[in-house]
Each structure stands twice: as structure tokens, then as C-alpha cells.
Design a protein around this motif. Structure first.
Motif, mmCIF file in Angstrom:
data_model
loop_
_atom_site.group_PDB
_atom_site.id
_atom_site.type_symbol
_atom_site.label_atom_id
_atom_site.label_comp_id
_atom_site.label_asym_id
_atom_site.label_seq_id
_atom_site.Cartn_x
_atom_site.Cartn_y
_atom_site.Cartn_z
ATOM 1 N N LEU A 366 -78.973 38.160 -10.772
ATOM 2 C CA LEU A 366 -78.942 36.700 -10.712
ATOM 3 C C LEU A 366 -79.187 36.090 -12.090
ATOM 4 N N ASP A 367 -80.106 36.680 -12.846
ATOM 5 C CA ASP A 367 -80.335 36.195 -14.220
ATOM 6 C C ASP A 367 -79.058 36.319 -15.047
ATOM 7 N N GLY A 368 -78.360 37.440 -14.885
ATOM 8 C CA GLY A 368 -77.114 37.625 -15.628
ATOM 9 C C GLY A 368 -76.050 36.630 -15.206
ATOM 10 N N LEU A 369 -75.931 36.409 -13.909
ATOM 11 C CA LEU A 369 -74.922 35.477 -13.420
ATOM 12 C C LEU A 369 -75.205 34.046 -13.849
ATOM 13 N N LYS A 370 -76.464 33.707 -13.989
ATOM 14 C CA LYS A 370 -76.801 32.340 -14.413
ATOM 15 C C LYS A 370 -76.338 32.048 -15.840
ATOM 16 N N THR A 371 -76.130 33.097 -16.636
ATOM 17 C CA THR A 371 -75.588 32.865 -17.979
ATOM 18 C C THR A 371 -74.149 32.350 -17.896
ATOM 19 N N LEU A 372 -73.483 32.559 -16.750
ATOM 20 C CA LEU A 372 -72.115 32.069 -16.575
ATOM 21 C C LEU A 372 -72.064 30.552 -16.426
ATOM 22 N N LEU A 373 -73.209 29.936 -16.198
ATOM 23 C CA LEU A 373 -73.245 28.478 -16.075
ATOM 24 C C LEU A 373 -72.846 27.791 -17.378
ATOM 25 N N ARG A 374 -72.767 28.545 -18.455
ATOM 26 C CA ARG A 374 -72.290 27.956 -19.712
ATOM 27 C C ARG A 374 -70.803 27.614 -19.638
ATOM 28 N N HIS A 375 -70.109 28.202 -18.671
ATOM 29 C CA HIS A 375 -68.703 27.863 -18.466
ATOM 30 C C HIS A 375 -68.626 26.616 -17.582
ATOM 31 N N PRO A 376 -67.874 25.618 -17.961
ATOM 32 C CA PRO A 376 -67.856 24.361 -17.197
ATOM 33 C C PRO A 376 -67.288 24.492 -15.796
ATOM 34 N N TRP A 377 -66.622 25.592 -15.501
ATOM 35 C CA TRP A 377 -66.023 25.779 -14.175
ATOM 36 C C TRP A 377 -66.989 26.416 -13.176
ATOM 37 N N VAL A 378 -68.148 26.858 -13.647
ATOM 38 C CA VAL A 378 -69.153 27.447 -12.754
ATOM 39 C C VAL A 378 -70.066 26.331 -12.260
ATOM 40 N N GLY A 379 -69.920 26.000 -10.966
ATOM 41 C CA GLY A 379 -70.705 24.915 -10.414
ATOM 42 C C GLY A 379 -72.068 25.340 -9.925
ATOM 43 N N ASP A 380 -72.148 26.560 -9.356
ATOM 44 C CA ASP A 380 -73.414 27.008 -8.782
ATOM 45 C C ASP A 380 -73.466 28.524 -8.801
ATOM 46 N N VAL A 381 -74.667 29.039 -9.020
ATOM 47 C CA VAL A 381 -74.949 30.469 -8.926
ATOM 48 C C VAL A 381 -76.132 30.619 -7.982
ATOM 49 N N ARG A 382 -76.000 31.468 -6.981
ATOM 50 C CA ARG A 382 -77.064 31.595 -5.982
ATOM 51 C C ARG A 382 -77.094 33.026 -5.440
ATOM 52 N N GLY A 383 -78.197 33.398 -4.853
ATOM 53 C CA GLY A 383 -78.273 34.720 -4.274
ATOM 54 C C GLY A 383 -79.672 35.105 -3.872
ATOM 55 N N LYS A 384 -79.760 36.263 -3.244
ATOM 56 C CA LYS A 384 -81.025 36.854 -2.826
ATOM 57 C C LYS A 384 -80.813 38.359 -2.745
ATOM 58 N N GLY A 385 -81.588 39.106 -3.532
ATOM 59 C CA GLY A 385 -81.353 40.536 -3.605
ATOM 60 C C GLY A 385 -79.998 40.813 -4.232
ATOM 61 N N LEU A 386 -79.401 41.932 -3.837
ATOM 62 C CA LEU A 386 -78.069 42.280 -4.348
ATOM 63 C C LEU A 386 -77.006 41.635 -3.465
ATOM 64 N N TYR A 387 -77.009 40.298 -3.528
ATOM 65 C CA TYR A 387 -76.212 39.479 -2.627
ATOM 66 C C TYR A 387 -76.085 38.127 -3.314
ATOM 67 N N ALA A 388 -74.956 37.862 -3.955
ATOM 68 C CA ALA A 388 -74.867 36.691 -4.823
ATOM 69 C C ALA A 388 -73.512 36.020 -4.725
ATOM 70 N N GLY A 389 -73.504 34.725 -5.044
ATOM 71 C CA GLY A 389 -72.279 33.951 -5.072
ATOM 72 C C GLY A 389 -72.180 33.128 -6.335
ATOM 73 N N VAL A 390 -70.978 33.029 -6.873
ATOM 74 C CA VAL A 390 -70.690 32.200 -8.051
ATOM 75 C C VAL A 390 -69.622 31.204 -7.618
ATOM 76 N N GLU A 391 -70.010 29.947 -7.444
ATOM 77 C CA GLU A 391 -69.072 28.944 -6.948
ATOM 78 C C GLU A 391 -68.367 28.265 -8.112
#
Length: 467
Positions: A366-391
Motif C-alpha cells: 500500500l505504501d508503494g501504491l500510494k506513490t502512484l498518487l503523483r500521477h494525476p490519473w490516480v484518484g484513490d489508492v486503498r486496501g487491506k492486507g495483500l488486497y488493494a485497489g488503484v482507482e
């Protein structure tokens, strides 16, 4: 399995024969056959988090098949158990007893607190279907003067592919070709999808408006007509929608208040996926019905179960003349080989502490995926455990969804780069979330690879949406 990058492809004619035989004979689920003709993918081998196609190309499977190969591919221990059980007793209907099913039921019951009984089936859809029936029959026993038959479920939820589980689900794109479904058996309420809150509120100040909506619905329908509420602790198909803190306890309290059974669908969430053995454990609640599948056997063999608390089970006890037994049968329920494999699978999960590993590596993911928020097309990053979504969105302010062609191309481009990712089901208007549910044996190096591929691919594909 050979080292990454060095897999040896079988003879070309072998792959060609498989493709031709498949296209001439197989009806595939979900995927368009014209797409299969253009881009046939023949998977021949798997080890850990990696699968290999017939050309020798390796892929990091960040979806664990269909959210299910929790202990990873290629575990010889499960093959050995299956072979031994097949030699001893390959099958007998579960109207009688068998040792593997009894042992598996004891293990599952223990993991869920020890005051349950376990009914075995062969898939998550069947487990939820059995849950609906058990809830209705229970209410007939306990409230003979009331027709308590309704299930309260949620828009954008997903509970299976049978007609009843589709009716319970709220994914319009999954059921529109089969409508009309059952009448008023399944009543839908607003989901706890915080990024797109149906009430336009924020989770820090919403006062759980979605739970209030559920109570209003129960009261409107009449509690005397409602058998159960079904929820996934984390909603899967819409793109890993994690509810706000307090949501699950509030739903549990609501069910107790109105004498309604709480049916928790752990088909995807369960067996370590969210960082605990079962996702509802994060909230400390005690459901009346828990349905499990997928991770129970890591999909090595079909196995699923509907677990009922003993307070529910007691209603099915009685003299045969009372006809109180569960009026549900399943040919493959309690299958001794599948049960033996599932039991060994759970032993491996516990021995290797995979639920805790999911929690720790899930936080890293999740920490790694949150770095994708630097891209303007990433609206939300969420998850719990090894279960994540990048909207993905076209515009963060409006949250306009990324169009389907871009999402499809993004998933394809990730696969071309050697990483298999999923996408949300969509509901009729959504489908713009990339979904990750990798094997729980995933390493941090593999997590870095997933994040890196997404980091390369999102800015490559998403700008096309504005053209």
C-alpha cells in the motif's frame, strides 16, 4: 520450474494444438472469444507467485488466479495429500461421514471461534446460496408466524454467479443479461464506498450514513420480513472498497437490534487475504453465518463452506419426524480429497504465518501504491492486507471515471510487461479500478516490481483518455 527468463517453451505445434482444440470446443467464462482467437494465452506451469505460458513467458500473477491461490503455485505437499486420499477414498456423499471433512470442519470451526458447525459445498456461489436457504429455513423454524425471507444486500456488492447470488449482488453488468431475477427477495442498500460516497459525505464525519440507510430499509421493509443481511467485509468486485472504521460493528449491532441474521461473505476476504485469517476479525464481530471458499484450498481443488453459529445450528436439531434438517444437498460437499487438500493448505498457512505476512507485506504494498498518487490519473489508492485497489480517473476534482478502453489497455500493457493485474467489475457505470490480490507468499521484490510496472504504465496509457 526454471529460473525467471529461462523457461523452455514446448514445441510450437503443442501450443497450436491446444489453442485449436480449445477454440473448437471450449466455452470460456467472461472473456470474449474473438479476443481469445487474437491473443490466446496457454498457461502451463506455476511456482510461487509466477505462472508460465506455453511460449515460456513468465508472469508475476498479482491476482493469484481469481483472488484464490493464497499459498502460491506448485506446492507439492498438496499434490501428495490429494494422491494419498484418492487411493484411500476418492469420494462418498456427505450424507455419511468421512475423516478429512470432519477434520477440516474442526479446523475451520476452531479458526472461527469454536462454536460453529460447517456445511461444505464446492464454490463460493454455492456457499452463499446455501447461506440464503439456511437463513430462510431458520426463520421459518424460529418465527413460524412471520415470512422472514428477505436478504438485505448492497449495491456494487458481489456474492456469486447463480441466479440468487446475482440477485443478491449489486453489480449491474454481471446480471443485466439474466434479468429479471427474483422479485423482492433481495433488497439493496447503499454501499460503504467512501471514495464515491452515495451521500456525498466524508468518512471522518459521515456518522455512518450507509448504516442508517440500511436500518431505514429494514424498517421500511418490515423487520418481520427480513431473514438476514449479507456483506463482504471489504467489497471485492467494485475495486477493494474498504469500509470506514465502525461500519461492521454498527451493522452487527443493527442485525441484533432487529433480530436479523448477519451473513458475512469471506469468499475472497478469508484465509489471510486482509492480514487476518478472516476479515471480520479486524472489527471484532461475531457473524451468524460466514461463507468461505477460494483461499480455503488455495484453489488446488474446489472447496467451500457455509459456517453457521451454534445458535443457528440448534434450530436444525430435532427428531427426524420434525423435518428440521437442512433442506439442501450438494453432490461434492465434504469431498474427501478436496477436504484433505484444504486441511493441508490451512496447515501451511498457519505454519508459514501467511496471514501476518499478508498484513506486513500488504502495508508495504500500500505504501508503494500510494506513490502512484503523483500521477494525476490516480484518484484513490486503498486496501487491506495483500488486497488493494488503484482507482483511475480522468479528472480528480470531478472523479470522472477512466474510460474502459484505457483500463483494458492498461491491464494488457501490464501483462505485456510480465505482471498480471485485475480490474473492477464496474456495476454498469464503474470499472476503472485496478485490483491486486497476489499470493500471500509474495516477496517484497515482487511487490516492488508490481509498483514499478504500474508506475511505468499509468502515464503511458492514461493520457490517451483526454485525447
Amino acid at each position: 520450474m526454471t529460473e525467471p527468463g529461462s523457461a523452455v517453451a514446448p514445441p510450437a505445434e503443442t501450443r497450436a494444438v491446444v489453442v485449436r482444440r480449445d477454440l473448437d470446443n471450449v466455452l470460456h467464462p467472461v472473456v470474449a472469444h474473438r479476443q481469445l482467437e487474437a491473443e490466446p494465452l496457454v498457461i502451463v506451469e506455476g511456482k510461487g507467485s509466477t505462472v508460465v505460458d506455453a511460449d515460456g513467458t513468465q508472469y508475476l500473477d498479482a491476482m493469484a488466479g481469481l483472488w484464490c491461490v493464497n499459498i502460491g503455485y506448485g506446492r507439492d505437499e498438496l499434490a501428495d495429500v490429494a494422491a494419498a486420499q484418492m487411493r484411500a477414498l476418492p469420494y462418498y456423499p456427505h450424507t455419511a461421514m468421512n475423516a478429512p471433512a470432519a477434520a477440516l470442519a474442526e479446523r475451520v470451526n476452531g479458526l472461527l471461534g469454536g462454536d460453529n458447525h460447517v456445511y461444505f459445498v464446492a464454490s463460493g456461489s454455492e456457499a452463499n446460496e446455501a447461506g440464503f436457504k439456511i437463513a430462510r429455513q431458520y426463520m421459518r423454524h424460529e418465527h413460524p408466524g412471520h415470512a422472514r425471507y428477505k436478504t438485505i444486500s448492497r449495491y456494487l456488492g458481489y456474492h456469486g454467479t447463480t441466479l440468487a447470488t446475482l440477485a443478491a449482488g449489486g453489480m449491474g453488468d454481471r446480471k443485466m443479461k439474466f434479468e429479471p431475477l427474483s422479485g423482492n427477495d433481495f433488497v439493496h442498500v447503499a454501499p460503504p464506498y467512501c471514495y464515491r460516497c452515495p451521500f456525498g459525505l466524508e468518512p471522518t464525519s459521515c456518522e455512518l450514513a450507509c448504516v442508517k440507510n440500511m436500518e431505514t430499509t429494514i424498517q421500511g421493509e418490515g423487520p418481520e420480513t427480513v431473514a438476514e443481511v449479507i456483506i463482504e467485509p471489504v467489497m471485492s468486485a467494485v475495486g477493494v472498497a474498504v469500509p470506514p472504521d465502525g461500519y461492521l460493528p454498527a451493522v452487527a449491532d443493527l442485525c441484533r437490534k432487529h433480530g436479523v441474521l448477519l451473513h458475512v461473505d469471506e469468499v475472497i476476504n478469508g484465509f489471510g487475504r486482509t492480514g487476518k485469517m478472516f476479515a471480520h476479525e479486524h472489527a471484532g464481530i461475531k457473524p451468524d453465518i460466514v461463507t468461505v471458499a477460494k483461499g480455503i484450498s488455495s484453489a488446488y481443488l474446489p472447496m467451500a463452506a457455509t459456517v453457521v453459529r451454534n445458535t443457528v445450528f440448534q434450530s436444525f436439531l430435532g427428531d427426524p419426524s420434525e423435518n428440521r434438517q437442512v433442506m439442501q444437498v450438494n453432490t461434492y460437499g465434504g469431498h474427501p480429497v478436496a477436504a484433505a487438500v484444504a486441511l493441508r493448505n490451512i496447515e501451511i498457512m498457519l505454519q508459514e504465518n501467511l496471514a501476518q505476512r499478508s498484513a506486513e507485506n500488504g502495508a508495504y504494498l500500500l505504501d508503494g501504491l500510494k506513490t502512484l498518487l503523483r500521477h494525476p490519473w490516480v484518484g484513490d489508492v486503498r486496501g487491506k492486507g495483500l488486497y488493494a485497489g488503484v482507482e483511475l480517473v480522468v479528472d480528480r476534482a470531478s472523479k470522472a471515471v477512466m474510460p474502459a478502453p484505457q483500463i483494458k489497455r492498461l491491464v494488457e500493457r501490464c501483462q505485456e510487461r510480465g505482471v498480471i493485474v485485475g480490474r473492477s467489475g464496474g456495476g454498469r457505470h464503474l470499472g476503472n479500478t485496478l485490483v491486486l490480490a497476489p499470493p500471500l507468499v509474495l516477496t517484497r521484490a515482487e511487490i516492488d516490481r508490481i509498483v514499478s510496472v504500474l508506475d511505468q504504465t499509468i502515464p503511458e496509457i492514461c493520457p490517451e483518455a483526454g485525447r
